[in-house]
Design a protein around this motif. Structure first.
Motif, PDB file in Angstrom:
ATOM      1  N   THR A   2    -101.742  23.401  34.775  1.00  0.00           N
ATOM      2  CA  THR A   2    -101.149  23.628  36.091  1.00  0.00           C
ATOM      3  C   THR A   2    -100.744  22.289  36.709  1.00  0.00           C
ATOM      4  O   THR A   2    -101.315  21.244  36.368  1.00  0.00           O
ATOM      5  CB  THR A   2    -102.148  24.339  37.021  1.00  0.00           C
ATOM      6  N   PRO A   3     -99.784  22.310  37.621  1.00  0.00           N
ATOM      7  CA  PRO A   3     -99.359  21.052  38.256  1.00  0.00           C
ATOM      8  C   PRO A   3    -100.508  20.343  38.996  1.00  0.00           C
ATOM      9  O   PRO A   3    -100.577  19.120  39.000  1.00  0.00           O
ATOM     10  CB  PRO A   3     -98.276  21.500  39.236  1.00  0.00           C
ATOM     11  N   VAL A   4    -101.412  21.113  39.586  1.00  0.00           N
ATOM     12  CA  VAL A   4    -102.537  20.516  40.303  1.00  0.00           C
ATOM     13  C   VAL A   4    -103.463  19.795  39.319  1.00  0.00           C
ATOM     14  O   VAL A   4    -103.882  18.662  39.553  1.00  0.00           O
ATOM     15  CB  VAL A   4    -103.310  21.589  41.104  1.00  0.00           C
ATOM     16  N   ALA A   5    -103.770  20.447  38.192  1.00  0.00           N
ATOM     17  CA  ALA A   5    -104.626  19.831  37.172  1.00  0.00           C
ATOM     18  C   ALA A   5    -103.938  18.603  36.581  1.00  0.00           C
ATOM     19  O   ALA A   5    -104.580  17.580  36.332  1.00  0.00           O
ATOM     20  CB  ALA A   5    -104.966  20.832  36.085  1.00  0.00           C
ATOM     21  N   VAL A   9    -105.489  14.884  36.557  1.00  0.00           N
ATOM     22  CA  VAL A   9    -105.695  14.150  35.311  1.00  0.00           C
ATOM     23  C   VAL A   9    -104.981  12.797  35.366  1.00  0.00           C
ATOM     24  O   VAL A   9    -105.559  11.764  35.011  1.00  0.00           O
ATOM     25  CB  VAL A   9    -105.208  14.987  34.101  1.00  0.00           C
ATOM     26  N   LEU A  10    -103.742  12.798  35.811  1.00  0.00           N
ATOM     27  CA  LEU A  10    -103.000  11.538  35.902  1.00  0.00           C
ATOM     28  C   LEU A  10    -103.644  10.590  36.913  1.00  0.00           C
ATOM     29  O   LEU A  10    -103.679   9.372  36.704  1.00  0.00           O
ATOM     30  CB  LEU A  10    -101.539  11.802  36.261  1.00  0.00           C
ATOM     31  N   LEU A  54    -104.614  20.175  25.387  1.00  0.00           N
ATOM     32  CA  LEU A  54    -105.452  21.283  25.859  1.00  0.00           C
ATOM     33  C   LEU A  54    -104.657  22.181  26.797  1.00  0.00           C
ATOM     34  O   LEU A  54    -103.882  21.698  27.629  1.00  0.00           O
ATOM     35  CB  LEU A  54    -106.683  20.753  26.593  1.00  0.00           C
ATOM     36  N   THR A  55    -104.854  23.488  26.664  1.00  0.00           N
ATOM     37  CA  THR A  55    -104.170  24.433  27.542  1.00  0.00           C
ATOM     38  C   THR A  55    -105.143  25.344  28.279  1.00  0.00           C
ATOM     39  O   THR A  55    -104.782  25.921  29.296  1.00  0.00           O
ATOM     40  CB  THR A  55    -103.187  25.304  26.735  1.00  0.00           C
ATOM     41  N   ASP A  56    -106.358  25.470  27.774  1.00  0.00           N
ATOM     42  CA  ASP A  56    -107.367  26.333  28.392  1.00  0.00           C
ATOM     43  C   ASP A  56    -107.839  25.712  29.714  1.00  0.00           C
ATOM     44  O   ASP A  56    -108.372  24.600  29.721  1.00  0.00           O
ATOM     45  CB  ASP A  56    -108.548  26.510  27.436  1.00  0.00           C
ATOM     46  N   PRO A  57    -107.648  26.406  30.851  1.00  0.00           N
ATOM     47  CA  PRO A  57    -108.033  25.839  32.152  1.00  0.00           C
ATOM     48  C   PRO A  57    -109.524  25.483  32.249  1.00  0.00           C
ATOM     49  O   PRO A  57    -109.874  24.481  32.876  1.00  0.00           O
ATOM     50  CB  PRO A  57    -107.688  26.944  33.149  1.00  0.00           C
ATOM     51  N   GLU A  58    -110.388  26.268  31.625  1.00  0.00           N
ATOM     52  CA  GLU A  58    -111.821  25.973  31.678  1.00  0.00           C
ATOM     53  C   GLU A  58    -112.143  24.693  30.913  1.00  0.00           C
ATOM     54  O   GLU A  58    -112.947  23.875  31.371  1.00  0.00           O
ATOM     55  CB  GLU A  58    -112.642  27.139  31.117  1.00  0.00           C
ATOM     56  N   LEU A  59    -111.528  24.516  29.768  1.00  0.00           N
ATOM     57  CA  LEU A  59    -111.746  23.313  28.968  1.00  0.00           C
ATOM     58  C   LEU A  59    -111.201  22.081  29.691  1.00  0.00           C
ATOM     59  O   LEU A  59    -111.832  21.014  29.677  1.00  0.00           O
ATOM     60  CB  LEU A  59    -111.070  23.481  27.617  1.00  0.00           C
ATOM     61  N   ILE A  60    -110.059  22.231  30.329  1.00  0.00           N
ATOM     62  CA  ILE A  60    -109.481  21.131  31.104  1.00  0.00           C
ATOM     63  C   ILE A  60    -110.408  20.770  32.251  1.00  0.00           C
ATOM     64  O   ILE A  60    -110.663  19.581  32.506  1.00  0.00           O
ATOM     65  CB  ILE A  60    -108.073  21.513  31.619  1.00  0.00           C
ATOM     66  N   LYS A  61    -110.952  21.779  32.911  1.00  0.00           N
ATOM     67  CA  LYS A  61    -111.872  21.532  34.024  1.00  0.00           C
ATOM     68  C   LYS A  61    -113.121  20.795  33.543  1.00  0.00           C
ATOM     69  O   LYS A  61    -113.597  19.870  34.205  1.00  0.00           O
ATOM     70  CB  LYS A  61    -112.255  22.864  34.667  1.00  0.00           C
ATOM     71  N   GLN A  62    -113.656  21.187  32.377  1.00  0.00           N
ATOM     72  CA  GLN A  62    -114.826  20.501  31.821  1.00  0.00           C
ATOM     73  C   GLN A  62    -114.512  19.042  31.507  1.00  0.00           C
ATOM     74  O   GLN A  62    -115.329  18.159  31.784  1.00  0.00           O
ATOM     75  CB  GLN A  62    -115.299  21.195  30.544  1.00  0.00           C
TER      76      GLN A  62
END
Length: 122
Positions: A2-5, A9-10, A54-62
């Motif tokens: 997502t743009p927010v994620a 990250v950036l 990575l595309t899975d939002p939960e994995l990105i959040k972790q």
């Protein structure tokens, strides 16, 4: 992602490089400072490259939580390297069988968030 994620990250990526630019080692010696700065930069590049697809939002959040935890711990203790975890050695269970698998599972579950990717990279 997502743009927010993506923005988060950036932002973390830029923050890590700003920290590396200003980093001073606890010993105060120039060669230690250079080694630690280089470690910070290499670790960030390696982990961000590894996780770029990575595309899975939960994995990105972790991964974001792990990154934040490692940054905060590094700044707090003034060491760029991950702090070791203190778990009992594997000497209690035989090297195979149910007890060993259970102990391995418990060790994996007890691993702190800031060390999840450490074993995979090193």
């Amino acid at each position: 992602m997502t743009p927010v994620a993506r923005q988060e990250v950036l932002g973390l990526y830029r923050r890590i490089f700003r920290i590396a630019k200003k980093w001073q080692s606890a010993s105060g010696q120039m060669e230690d400072t250079i080694k630690e700065k280089q470690y910070i930069i290499n670790e960030a590049k390696t982990l961000f490259q590894k996780n770029k697809d990575l595309t899975d939002p939960e994995l990105i959040k972790q991964c974001i939580e792990e990154c934040k935890a490692r940054v905060e711990i590094g700044l707090h203790y003034h060491i760029p390297y991950p702090r070791p975890i203190h778990l009992p050695p594997l000497g209690l269970a035989p090297q195979r069988g149910r007890a060993f698998r259970n102990q391995e599972k418990l060790r994996k579950l007890s691993k702190p968030a800031y060390l999840r990717s450490y074993d995979e990279v090193s």
